[in-house]
Design a protein around this motif. Structure first.
Motif, PDB file in Angstrom:
ATOM      1  N   ARG A 196      11.424   9.956  12.602  1.00 41.34           N
ATOM      2  CA  ARG A 196      12.682   9.588  11.958  1.00 41.34           C
ATOM      3  C   ARG A 196      12.639   8.152  11.433  1.00 41.34           C
ATOM      4  NH1 ARG A 196      15.007  11.753  16.738  1.00 41.34           N
ATOM      5  NH2 ARG A 196      15.937   9.719  17.218  1.00 41.34           N
ATOM      6  N   SER A 197      12.010   7.262  12.192  1.00 40.20           N
ATOM      7  CA  SER A 197      11.996   5.854  11.801  1.00 40.20           C
ATOM      8  C   SER A 197      11.131   5.590  10.579  1.00 40.20           C
ATOM      9  CB  SER A 197      11.502   4.993  12.973  1.00 40.20           C
ATOM     10  OG  SER A 197      10.133   5.236  13.239  1.00 40.20           O
ATOM     11  N   ARG A 198      10.218   6.510  10.264  1.00 39.34           N
ATOM     12  CA  ARG A 198       9.330   6.317   9.121  1.00 39.34           C
ATOM     13  C   ARG A 198       9.818   7.049   7.874  1.00 39.34           C
ATOM     14  NH1 ARG A 198       6.654   5.090  13.453  1.00 39.34           N
ATOM     15  NH2 ARG A 198       4.859   3.673  13.394  1.00 39.34           N
ATOM     16  N   CYS A 199      11.009   7.591   7.948  1.00 38.50           N
ATOM     17  CA  CYS A 199      11.585   8.304   6.803  1.00 38.50           C
ATOM     18  C   CYS A 199      12.932   7.701   6.438  1.00 38.50           C
ATOM     19  CB  CYS A 199      11.781   9.791   7.130  1.00 38.50           C
ATOM     20  SG  CYS A 199      10.268  10.715   7.448  1.00 38.50           S
ATOM     21  N   ARG A 200      13.259   7.814   5.178  1.00 44.20           N
ATOM     22  CA  ARG A 200      14.610   7.466   4.733  1.00 44.20           C
ATOM     23  C   ARG A 200      15.420   8.759   4.726  1.00 44.20           C
ATOM     24  NH1 ARG A 200      16.715   4.421  -0.801  1.00 44.20           N
ATOM     25  NH2 ARG A 200      18.925   4.981  -0.512  1.00 44.20           N
ATOM     26  N   GLU A 201      16.622   8.712   5.260  1.00 44.80           N
ATOM     27  CA  GLU A 201      17.418   9.931   5.430  1.00 44.80           C
ATOM     28  C   GLU A 201      18.316  10.190   4.217  1.00 44.80           C
ATOM     29  OE1 GLU A 201      20.347  12.145   8.688  1.00 44.80           O
ATOM     30  OE2 GLU A 201      19.906   9.998   8.892  1.00 44.80           O
ATOM     31  N   LEU A 202      18.364  11.444   3.818  1.00 44.49           N
ATOM     32  CA  LEU A 202      19.329  11.945   2.849  1.00 44.49           C
ATOM     33  C   LEU A 202      20.153  13.003   3.574  1.00 44.49           C
ATOM     34  CD1 LEU A 202      17.064  12.412  -0.312  1.00 44.49           C
ATOM     35  CD2 LEU A 202      18.735  10.579   0.065  1.00 44.49           C
ATOM     36  N   ARG A 203      21.391  12.689   3.875  1.00 37.26           N
ATOM     37  CA  ARG A 203      22.213  13.617   4.655  1.00 37.26           C
ATOM     38  C   ARG A 203      23.127  14.409   3.743  1.00 37.26           C
ATOM     39  NH1 ARG A 203      23.192  15.276   9.420  1.00 37.26           N
ATOM     40  NH2 ARG A 203      25.241  16.087   9.998  1.00 37.26           N
ATOM     41  N   LEU A 204      23.079  15.734   3.881  1.00 38.62           N
ATOM     42  CA  LEU A 204      23.913  16.629   3.089  1.00 38.62           C
ATOM     43  C   LEU A 204      25.113  17.084   3.905  1.00 38.62           C
ATOM     44  CD1 LEU A 204      21.272  16.537   1.495  1.00 38.62           C
ATOM     45  CD2 LEU A 204      21.576  18.941   0.948  1.00 38.62           C
ATOM     46  N   SER A 205      26.199  17.392   3.222  1.00 38.70           N
ATOM     47  CA  SER A 205      27.460  17.747   3.868  1.00 38.70           C
ATOM     48  C   SER A 205      27.837  19.201   3.572  1.00 38.70           C
ATOM     49  CB  SER A 205      28.584  16.828   3.370  1.00 38.70           C
ATOM     50  OG  SER A 205      28.247  15.470   3.557  1.00 38.70           O
TER      51      SER A 205
END
Length: 376
Positions: A196-205
């Motif tokens: 998780r720390s090595r990725c940038r998150e894209l959160r969908l709703s």
């Protein structure tokens, strides 16, 4: 990459087009714009974690990003637009060669990491194995010669074994140049913190009723009878995947029958109860049984949730649902009772299925447990 399109696909919903064949993503502009902003500013991260509830478009977004990146070679990429404005959409021409290659899983710059097909057992494996991740490393070696973009889609990262997750972590730590890894995750908390720390998150709703309706139309699905988009979105929790399964199996009508059955609790129409039990116990009705169990759990969850906040739902998933919830879960104390019942029933059902208990008995146990709690 190798052509596996003719084999069963773990990332496909039956009766719906695969996400790589879905041209447009609805209701997720925030995530899409966040990626485009990073791309346009020359800050394209090598690892992206696409998260959110199941069925809201995570895989569709991943495939859209993959097509976009493969259609924009590195030398034309971020930070090198000159006087031109950077792209403001992920969409590419459906006649673009990349679009055709991606649809056929034949683009040399693309690797799809997912649960493999077991030729010996003639079924899909339950997890993504370390051997599959090692194939990604081979893909990097073979595709390095053309110096183009390389995109890896992991669908989904939650299904990796511990060994596979550790092997993928090494790739995230030292990614080759011009490589983007797109990890799809329904439950990111289950992933290694280092991933998780090595990725940038894209959160969908969850999708709104309007976006849900548009997504279902694109998938070629229509609502059941006079079911409103609002009711379907409410019952599906804003998930297009859940809505497709509900419409394919007449789930909205079944939920309405369930609410009608419980409408006079603690009084119970035994004939109606038997009819509902028989619907899930017919030969070859395993999927329908799964759906009925899930709908029953959803009913209890909605009772607990709206009872806890002290107000019935403003949008009903079935006629009469709001009045029923207001009567059976009028306060937090009663809401706690329904939450406890949902938990205990879930454990009993899991045990019953493990020992192959008669499906009709499982459903009747659910129904009479709800009746007894209402009478309590």
């Amino acid at each position: 990459m190798d052509d596996t399109a003719q084999l069963p696909e773990p990332d496909r919903i039956e009766g719906a087009p695969h996400p790589r064949m879905t041209p447009q993503l609805f209701g997720q502009n925030t995530a899409e714009n966040a990626f485009l902003a990073a791309y346009g500013a020359g800050r394209l991260h090598h690892g992206w974690l696409i998260t959110g509830p199941a069925g809201v478009g995570k895989a569709t977004l991943a495939w859209s990003i993959a097509r976009f990146l493969l259609a924009h070679p590195p030398q034309q990429g971020a930070g090198l637009f000159g006087a031109e404005a950077p792209p403001d959409t992920l969409a590419i021409d459906p006649d673009h060669p990349v679009a055709h290659r991606v649809a056929a899983l034949s683009d040399p710059g693309l690797f799809l990491l997912r649960r493999p097909y077991d030729e010996k057992a003639k079924r899909l494996k339950q997890q993504i194995t370390v051997d599959e991740v090692r194939r990604v490393k081979s893909f990097f070696s073979l595709s390095a010669a053309d110096a183009g973009r390389r995109v890896v889609i992991v669908d989904c990262a939650d299904e990796m074994t511990t060994s596979a997750a550790n092997a993928l972590l090494k790739l995230l730590e030292e990614p080759p140049a011009n490589t983007t890894l797109l990890l799809i995750s329904h439950q990111p908390s289950r992933l290694l913190p280092t991933i998780r720390s090595r990725c940038r998150e894209l959160r969908l709703s969850p999708l709104s009723p309007r976006d849900m309706s548009r997504a279902l139309q694109q998938a070629g699905a229509t609502g059941e009878g006079d079911t409103t988009p609002e009711a379907l979105a409410e019952l599906a929790g804003g998930s297009v995947g859940a809505a497709l399964r509900l419409t394919a199996m007449d789930g909205v009508r079944r939920y309405g029958e369930m609410v009608a059955l419980y409408s006079d609790l603690p009084q119970l129409d035994r004939q109606r109860a038997l009819k509902l039990a028989e619907a899930g116990a017919a030969r070859g009705a395993e999927a329908r049984l799964d759906m009925l169990i899930a709908l029953n759990d959803l009913f209890l969850t909605r009772m607990a949730r709206f009872g806890a906040i002290g107000a019935p739902p403003t949008v009903e998933a079935a006629p009469g649902e709001a009045a029923l919830i207001a009567r059976l879960a009028p306060d937090p104390r009663r809401a706690r009772m329904w939450a406890d019942l949902a938990q205990s029933l879930g454990a009993r059902i899991a045990h019953g299925r493990a020992v192959n208990l008669d499906p009709a008995s499982l459903i009747l146990d659910m129904i009479f447990s709800i009746r007894n709690t209402a009478a309590g």
